[in-house]
Design an enzyme around this catalytic site. Structure first.
Site, short mmCIF file in Angstrom:
data_model
loop_
_atom_site.label_atom_id
_atom_site.label_comp_id
_atom_site.label_asym_id
_atom_site.label_seq_id
_atom_site.Cartn_x
_atom_site.Cartn_y
_atom_site.Cartn_z
N GLU A 1 -9.60 0.66 0.49
CA GLU A 1 -10.75 -0.14 0.08
C GLU A 1 -11.80 0.68 -0.65
O GLU A 1 -12.81 0.15 -1.10
CB GLU A 1 -11.37 -0.81 1.31
CG GLU A 1 -10.43 -1.82 1.94
CD GLU A 1 -10.90 -2.28 3.31
OE1 GLU A 1 -11.13 -1.39 4.15
OE2 GLU A 1 -11.02 -3.48 3.54
N GLY B 1 -5.06 1.67 8.40
CA GLY B 1 -3.62 1.71 8.64
C GLY B 1 -3.04 3.11 8.67
O GLY B 1 -2.35 3.50 9.61
N THR C 1 0.98 6.92 -4.08
CA THR C 1 0.59 5.63 -3.49
C THR C 1 -0.94 5.54 -3.35
O THR C 1 -1.51 4.47 -3.52
CB THR C 1 1.27 5.40 -2.13
OG1 THR C 1 0.99 6.52 -1.27
CG2 THR C 1 2.77 5.25 -2.28
N THR D 1 0.81 -1.22 0.00
CA THR D 1 0.00 0.00 0.00
C THR D 1 0.84 1.27 0.00
O THR D 1 0.39 2.31 -0.47
CB THR D 1 -0.88 0.01 1.25
OG1 THR D 1 -0.03 -0.27 2.38
CG2 THR D 1 -1.96 -1.04 1.18
N VAL E 1 -8.32 4.93 2.30
CA VAL E 1 -8.30 4.97 0.84
C VAL E 1 -8.16 3.57 0.22
O VAL E 1 -8.57 3.34 -0.90
CB VAL E 1 -7.17 5.94 0.38
CG1 VAL E 1 -5.82 5.25 0.37
CG2 VAL E 1 -7.46 6.54 -0.97
N ARG F 1 -7.61 14.35 3.42
CA ARG F 1 -6.30 14.77 2.94
C ARG F 1 -5.55 13.57 2.39
O ARG F 1 -5.48 12.52 3.04
CB ARG F 1 -5.53 15.37 4.10
CG ARG F 1 -4.17 15.93 3.73
CD ARG F 1 -3.48 16.33 4.99
NE ARG F 1 -2.24 17.03 4.80
CZ ARG F 1 -1.39 17.25 5.79
NH1 ARG F 1 -1.69 16.85 7.02
NH2 ARG F 1 -0.27 17.89 5.57
MO1 MOS Z 1 -8.94 -5.68 4.73
S1 MOS Z 1 -10.29 -6.89 3.77
O1 MOS Z 1 -9.63 -5.50 6.26
O2 MOS Z 1 -7.44 -6.45 4.64
#
Ligand code: MOS
Length: 706
Positions: free
Chosen positions: A661, A507, A590, A466, A659, A584
């Site tokens: 999902e 995250g 990325t 990610t 961002v 933001r």
């Molecule tokens: Mo995500 S489906 O919570 O890695």
């Protein structure tokens, strides 16, 4: 150096290590005198092992251990309950009972991988097979309300649905079905385990280091502190590495028994059953609206697969609760226990498939009312969360819709479906809105500054492709007023400070807040004259009650153009645009990669991808990347993502929203709606493979009965 480092499209700081092969994935790890384990899996879907003959395998060249339920070491029992299902005991080869096709039944360990692979074929397993229940439609009679929902309750009810449906001038009552999907990231789950006394070190491909460490320790009945888990580089997760699997537990057990490092890697085919998958769903959506498009009722009712051995609910109607205004509303979730592998979260769990249904239903309503689909959505924009009754933190959905319509040239859309032709191709434009819940969890980070003002950030967070490494370096550099080259980010060791890991798009919000907090504290120490030179600070950052007081989501609008070959039924994407509100943007490079990756998966959900269950045996028959179709380059032309400027101060101090999902949410529905615009026939059974399109175009009555 730019004025701000956060918000710049900085290249991945781990990019060079990855493209030069210096980045070590779990399966790449080396150890002294290793042995290699290969898993044997069940060939029935439900029943009991009556006999397991391991003699031939044991005598095969190089074999050092064959483990089955008859000789596997004692482990903690599996239990369904528990706050964190990814931290539960995951006992392997613990019983003779078979719960699904492709369940591990033995482990063969040898001096080389090839020897173990050859010997694994010599394990002879006899079964007492029982009739299993493998089909969602057939199992529907057993549907029950899930015992637990990760986000809200199973059902929600506002106003009087029947009255709202009756009040509408136009109504939609349609049922959509979505198939099983397999995460199948490029890197298979792989584990290398070795022991030093009672201390286990395990290299393991895990999204959630803390949960994985706890899960392994709980299974082996040892303290979590005795497990050092390392997951420095992860070759894709998508939810498929939220839990750990047989490779990790069996490598740990075999290494302890053999007093020697053991590596176990799942094969591509095993990934379809030994890991988790996205559940298939049946979704009924009912909408009613007055002539001007004002919704009077929304109902979204979901039935999804759950494994008989372990409940999982696909929360497909949850985002519907926050999407459009309507005084009368109903959402329900029911799960069907089948004898299939365990379902779990896949990128935008619930929301991704829920919006395949809701956003196609909105399109159907728009045509029925002869209102532009963009306009219909704008007319039903709520002023506050329609079910929770709290304000939105930030919500730029209307801006996404308007910007997208303008940039895509939406006004060129054929008003009458099936009328735009380009030679043999039927051309159509479609759109859909997107919503994804914004989450944040407590996270901790440690930062250290040495004498050269070089900074090291440590946390047990992961980077599953990610860009976590990069955005943490950006936050640290900017907070400490240093160039980004001065920052080293170390992730993926269980001994580093605890984070929630990579999942649920939380995250960046969770971990960047922790990095910033730790850097602010470090800065205070440095400013007080205590450095530089081995000054360090550790801080934890936690979400406050803003997640209760405000309804928090990221948003988007997708626009797609497709062309359908009127001879073969093949659907080709011609171009696609997504416009997003994710607060933001910490790094547009990325973030864009995340968004277009999600959009491509949406295209895949609409057109290509499905794991097919053999109704006789409960196996996923197309369990490889030849039979399980995902888009390749030739399937994906120009895909663009625009990120609107924003700042959500209710989400976290950096103002970002999730961002990872967001891009998949709604994306497949935009493609589905473009297919309708192109050919004038609704397909409601995803994915829209050529057979379904062909029967739609040539024999429309057949398709419409679906
Ligand atoms: Mo995500 S489906 O919570 O890695």
């Amino acid at each position: 150096m730019p004025d701000t480092i956060i918000g710049q499209p900085i290249d991945r700081i781990d990019g060079k290590a990855k493209v030069t092969g210096a980045a070590r994935y779990s399966g790449d790890r080396r150890a002294e005198h290793p042995a290699f384990g290969v898993i044997v899996t069940s060939t029935i879907g439900r029943g009991t092992i009556t006999k397991i003959d391991i003699k031939a395998a044991e005598q095969a060249p190089g074999v050092v251990l064959v483990m089955s339920h008859e000789n596997a070491p004692a482990q903690a029992p599996f239990k369904q309950e528990g706050e964190d299902r990814h931290a539960r005991p995951k006992p392997q080869l613990a019983e003779a009972r078979i719960h699904y096709h492709g369940e591990p039944v033995a482990l063969v360990v040898a001096d080389t991988f090839e020897q173990a692979t050859a010997a694994a074929r010599l394990v002879e397993v006899s079964y007492q097979a029982e009739a299993g229940l493998y089909e969602l439609r057939e199992g529907r009679r057993l549907a029950y309300p899930p015992s637990k929902m990760p986000n809200g309750k199973a059902d929600s009810k506002v106003g009087d649905l029947e009255r709202g449906l009756a009040e509408g001038a136009a109504r939609i009552d349609a049922t959509y079905t979505t198939p099983y999907q397999s995460h199948n990231p490029m890197e298979p789950p792989a584990s290398l385990a070795f022991w030093s006394g009672d201390q286990l070190t395990i290299y393991c491909s895990a999204q959630l280091v803390d949960s994985a460490q706890k899960s392994i320790a709980a299974t082996l009945n040892i303290p979590a502190d005795n497990v050092e888990l390392v997951s420095e580089f992860v070759g894709g997760g998508f939810g498929g590495k939220l839990s750990i699997y047989g490779d990790a537990i069996l490598a740990a057990l075999a290494a302890r028994q053999l007093k020697r490092p053991v590596k176990v890697t799942l094969t591509r085919q095993q990934m379809f059953s030994v890991t988790t998958h996205r559940a298939s769903t049946i979704q009924r959506v009912r909408l009613a609206a007055s002539r001007d498009g004002t919704l009077t009722a929304i109902a979204h009712e979901v039935v999804s697969q759950s494994a008989r051995m372990d409940e999982y609910v696909e929360t497909a109607a949850v985002s519907t609760r926050a999407m459009y205004a309507a005084p009368n509303r109903l959402t329900t979730h029911r799960v069907v226990p089948l004898d299939l592998p365990v379902a779990d979260s896949m990128r935008a769990p619930g929301d991704a498939v829920g919006q395949l249904a809701l956003e196609q239903a909105m399109d159907e309503l728009a045509y029925k009312l002869d209102i532009d689909p963009v306009e219909l959505r704008i007319r039903n924009e709520p002023t506050q969360d329609p079910e929770k009754g709290v304000p939105f933190s930030t919500r730029a959905l209307v801006a996404c819709l308007q910007t997208g319509a303008e940039k895509f040239g939406w006004e060129q859309r054929p008003r009458v479906p099936g009328t735009l032709k380009d030679g043999q191709w039927l051309v159509g434009l479609g759109m859909a809105a997107a919503i994804r819940v914004n989450l944040r969890r407590p996270a901790a980070a440690k930062v250290r500054m040495d004498e050269d003002r070089r900074v090291t950030v440590e946390m047990d967070m992961t980077d599953i492709g990610t860009g976590s490494y990069t955005i943490f370096a950006q936050v640290a550099a900017e907070t400490l007023d240093l160039p980004i080259e001065s920052v080293t980010v170390k992730l993926g060791h269980s001994s580093y400070p605890d984070t929630p890991g990579s999942g649920g798009s939380f995250g960046a919000a969770s971990c960047c807040s922790a990095v910033q907090q730790a850097c602010l504290e470090l800065r205070k120490k440095v400013d007080a004259g205590r450095g530089p030179g081995n000054v360090q600070a550790e801080a934890t950052s936690e979400p406050g009650d803003a997640f209760k007081k405000f309804s928090q989501h990221s948003y988007g609008a997708h626009f797609a153009e497709v062309a359908i070959d009127s001879t073969t039924g093949e659907v080709r994407l011609r171009r696609m645009l997504g416009v997003f509100d994710a607060g933001r943007i910490l790094n547009p490079k990325t973030a864009r990669s995340q968004l277009i990756g999600g959009m491509i998966w949406g295209v895949s959900s609409a057109l290509h991808e499905q794991a097919v269950v053999d109704p006789r045996y409960g196996s996923f028959v197309n369990h490889d990347l030849a039979g399980y179709h995902v888009p390749v380059h030739a399937d994906i032309p120009a895909v663009e993502a625009i990120m609107l400027a924003g700042f959500d101060d209710k989400s976290n101090p950096l103002g970002s929203k999730g961002v990872g999902e967001l891009g998949i949410c709604g994306a497949g529905a935009a493609v589905a709606n473009a297919v309708y615009n192109a050919c004038g026939v609704r397909v409601r059974d995803y994915p829209f493979t050529p057979d379904k399109i062909l029967s739609s175009i040539l024999r429309p009555n057949v398709a419409q009965r679906r």
